[in-house]
Motif scaffolding. Structure first.
Motif, PDB file in Angstrom:
ATOM      1  N   THR A   4      17.183  27.719  38.240  1.00 55.79           N
ATOM      2  CA  THR A   4      16.964  28.167  36.873  1.00 55.79           C
ATOM      3  C   THR A   4      17.535  29.537  36.568  1.00 55.79           C
ATOM      4  O   THR A   4      17.759  29.857  35.427  1.00 55.79           O
ATOM      5  CB  THR A   4      15.455  28.181  36.554  1.00 55.79           C
ATOM      6  OG1 THR A   4      14.782  28.971  37.534  1.00 55.79           O
ATOM      7  CG2 THR A   4      14.883  26.772  36.572  1.00 55.79           C
ATOM      8  N   SER A   5      17.755  30.354  37.568  1.00 55.50           N
ATOM      9  CA  SER A   5      18.355  31.666  37.308  1.00 55.50           C
ATOM     10  C   SER A   5      19.079  32.152  38.548  1.00 55.50           C
ATOM     11  O   SER A   5      18.835  31.657  39.647  1.00 55.50           O
ATOM     12  CB  SER A   5      17.274  32.674  36.893  1.00 55.50           C
ATOM     13  OG  SER A   5      16.585  33.159  38.026  1.00 55.50           O
ATOM     14  N   PRO A   6      19.967  33.146  38.402  1.00 53.42           N
ATOM     15  CA  PRO A   6      20.732  33.630  39.554  1.00 53.42           C
ATOM     16  C   PRO A   6      19.870  34.218  40.672  1.00 53.42           C
ATOM     17  O   PRO A   6      20.330  34.352  41.794  1.00 53.42           O
ATOM     18  CB  PRO A   6      21.632  34.710  38.963  1.00 53.42           C
ATOM     19  CG  PRO A   6      21.700  34.398  37.520  1.00 53.42           C
ATOM     20  CD  PRO A   6      20.392  33.760  37.167  1.00 53.42           C
ATOM     21  N   THR A   7      18.614  34.571  40.386  1.00 50.53           N
ATOM     22  CA  THR A   7      17.770  35.156  41.428  1.00 50.53           C
ATOM     23  C   THR A   7      16.965  34.098  42.177  1.00 50.53           C
ATOM     24  O   THR A   7      16.349  34.388  43.185  1.00 50.53           O
ATOM     25  CB  THR A   7      16.811  36.208  40.839  1.00 50.53           C
ATOM     26  OG1 THR A   7      16.018  35.580  39.817  1.00 50.53           O
ATOM     27  CG2 THR A   7      17.585  37.377  40.262  1.00 50.53           C
ATOM     28  N   ASP A   8      16.935  32.862  41.680  1.00 53.29           N
ATOM     29  CA  ASP A   8      16.210  31.788  42.341  1.00 53.29           C
ATOM     30  C   ASP A   8      17.003  31.271  43.543  1.00 53.29           C
ATOM     31  O   ASP A   8      18.210  31.408  43.609  1.00 53.29           O
ATOM     32  CB  ASP A   8      15.973  30.616  41.389  1.00 53.29           C
ATOM     33  CG  ASP A   8      14.948  30.931  40.320  1.00 53.29           C
ATOM     34  OD1 ASP A   8      14.179  31.888  40.494  1.00 53.29           O
ATOM     35  OD2 ASP A   8      14.929  30.219  39.306  1.00 53.29           O
ATOM     36  N   THR A   9      16.290  30.638  44.451  1.00 49.07           N
ATOM     37  CA  THR A   9      16.933  30.000  45.595  1.00 49.07           C
ATOM     38  C   THR A   9      16.907  28.493  45.386  1.00 49.07           C
ATOM     39  O   THR A   9      15.852  27.905  45.188  1.00 49.07           O
ATOM     40  CB  THR A   9      16.200  30.363  46.904  1.00 49.07           C
ATOM     41  OG1 THR A   9      16.258  31.760  47.090  1.00 49.07           O
ATOM     42  CG2 THR A   9      16.839  29.669  48.097  1.00 49.07           C
ATOM     43  N   ILE A  25      21.183  27.896  48.374  1.00 53.22           N
ATOM     44  CA  ILE A  25      22.149  28.653  47.582  1.00 53.22           C
ATOM     45  C   ILE A  25      21.351  29.716  46.844  1.00 53.22           C
ATOM     46  O   ILE A  25      20.367  29.406  46.180  1.00 53.22           O
ATOM     47  CB  ILE A  25      22.913  27.763  46.584  1.00 53.22           C
ATOM     48  CG1 ILE A  25      23.681  26.669  47.319  1.00 53.22           C
ATOM     49  CG2 ILE A  25      23.862  28.616  45.736  1.00 53.22           C
ATOM     50  CD1 ILE A  25      24.376  25.667  46.407  1.00 53.22           C
ATOM     51  N   MET A  26      21.750  30.965  47.005  1.00 51.60           N
ATOM     52  CA  MET A  26      21.074  32.085  46.351  1.00 51.60           C
ATOM     53  C   MET A  26      22.123  33.096  45.934  1.00 51.60           C
ATOM     54  O   MET A  26      23.294  32.936  46.248  1.00 51.60           O
ATOM     55  CB  MET A  26      20.048  32.705  47.291  1.00 51.60           C
ATOM     56  CG  MET A  26      20.671  33.315  48.536  1.00 51.60           C
ATOM     57  SD  MET A  26      19.539  33.552  49.873  1.00 51.60           S
ATOM     58  CE  MET A  26      19.297  31.875  50.378  1.00 51.60           C
ATOM     59  N   SER A  27      21.728  34.132  45.237  1.00 57.17           N
ATOM     60  CA  SER A  27      22.723  35.126  44.841  1.00 57.17           C
ATOM     61  C   SER A  27      22.837  36.216  45.894  1.00 57.17           C
ATOM     62  O   SER A  27      21.843  36.599  46.527  1.00 57.17           O
ATOM     63  CB  SER A  27      22.363  35.740  43.485  1.00 57.17           C
ATOM     64  OG  SER A  27      21.352  36.696  43.622  1.00 57.17           O
ATOM     65  N   TYR A 115      24.976  20.720  42.665  1.00 58.53           N
ATOM     66  CA  TYR A 115      24.305  21.986  42.382  1.00 58.53           C
ATOM     67  C   TYR A 115      24.526  22.293  40.900  1.00 58.53           C
ATOM     68  O   TYR A 115      25.651  22.320  40.427  1.00 58.53           O
ATOM     69  CB  TYR A 115      24.887  23.112  43.250  1.00 58.53           C
ATOM     70  CG  TYR A 115      24.452  24.486  42.871  1.00 58.53           C
ATOM     71  CD1 TYR A 115      23.141  24.905  43.079  1.00 58.53           C
ATOM     72  CD2 TYR A 115      25.351  25.388  42.298  1.00 58.53           C
ATOM     73  CE1 TYR A 115      22.738  26.177  42.729  1.00 58.53           C
ATOM     74  CE2 TYR A 115      24.942  26.672  41.949  1.00 58.53           C
ATOM     75  CZ  TYR A 115      23.638  27.055  42.165  1.00 58.53           C
ATOM     76  OH  TYR A 115      23.235  28.310  41.814  1.00 58.53           O
ATOM     77  N   HIS A 116      23.441  22.476  40.159  1.00 58.48           N
ATOM     78  CA  HIS A 116      23.512  22.771  38.725  1.00 58.48           C
ATOM     79  C   HIS A 116      23.351  24.269  38.515  1.00 58.48           C
ATOM     80  O   HIS A 116      22.303  24.832  38.825  1.00 58.48           O
ATOM     81  CB  HIS A 116      22.423  22.007  37.960  1.00 58.48           C
ATOM     82  CG  HIS A 116      22.597  20.521  38.042  1.00 58.48           C
ATOM     83  ND1 HIS A 116      23.370  19.823  37.136  1.00 58.48           N
ATOM     84  CD2 HIS A 116      22.123  19.608  38.916  1.00 58.48           C
ATOM     85  CE1 HIS A 116      23.353  18.541  37.463  1.00 58.48           C
ATOM     86  NE2 HIS A 116      22.612  18.381  38.534  1.00 58.48           N
ATOM     87  N   ASN A 117      24.381  24.904  38.018  1.00 65.15           N
ATOM     88  CA  ASN A 117      24.338  26.332  37.709  1.00 65.15           C
ATOM     89  C   ASN A 117      24.080  26.487  36.211  1.00 65.15           C
ATOM     90  O   ASN A 117      24.866  26.030  35.393  1.00 65.15           O
ATOM     91  CB  ASN A 117      25.660  27.004  38.099  1.00 65.15           C
ATOM     92  CG  ASN A 117      25.559  28.512  38.032  1.00 65.15           C
ATOM     93  OD1 ASN A 117      24.561  29.076  38.441  1.00 65.15           O
ATOM     94  ND2 ASN A 117      26.595  29.148  37.534  1.00 65.15           N
TER      95      ASN A 117
END
Length: 118
Positions: A4-9, A25-27, A115-117
């Motif tokens: 849901t957001s770039p900070t989520d894993t 996948i994480m930022s 993977y949904h970004n």
């Protein structure tokens, strides 16, 4: 598995034959890290022998990421004490195809997922 957001894993687990692959996948920013080539996120994978529940420390392989517009990124996995990782840029919104090809104990395995970004 949602992201849901770039900070989520994002997490995904798949099994092929006797090998279980646990993906994350994480930022890089959330890990206080930067990639010298400008990549934004690592794709990490832990490989486990399912029958013994024993992590594989010795594997080689590559990950290919197919972007929503069809462009491809390919990187070789690096071994970080049994966690294998490669960095990618997930800058566009949309669905990415992730294909991981690994060789474990002389046997080849392929893992694929979306993977949904957002």
């Amino acid at each position: 598995m949602e992201h849901t957001s770039p900070t989520d894993t994002f997490k995904h687990t798949a099994a092929v034959k006797n090998i279980r692959a646990e993906f994350q996948i994480m930022s890089l920013a959330s890990m206080n890290m930067k990639d010298p080539n400008g990549a934004t996120q690592p794709v990490r994978v832990k490989l486990v022998h399912d029958s013994m529940n024993h992590p594989s420390q010795d594997a080689t392989g590559q990950i290919k990421v197919i972007e929503p517009d069809g462009k491809e990124q390919i990187n070789t996995l690096k071994n970080y004490n049994g966690i294998f990782a490669a960095n990618f840029s997930f800058e566009k919104t949309g669905k990415y195809g992730v294909i991981c090809m690994v060789k474990v104990d002389g046997e080849k395995h392929a893992f694929k997922f979306w993977y949904h970004n957002e």
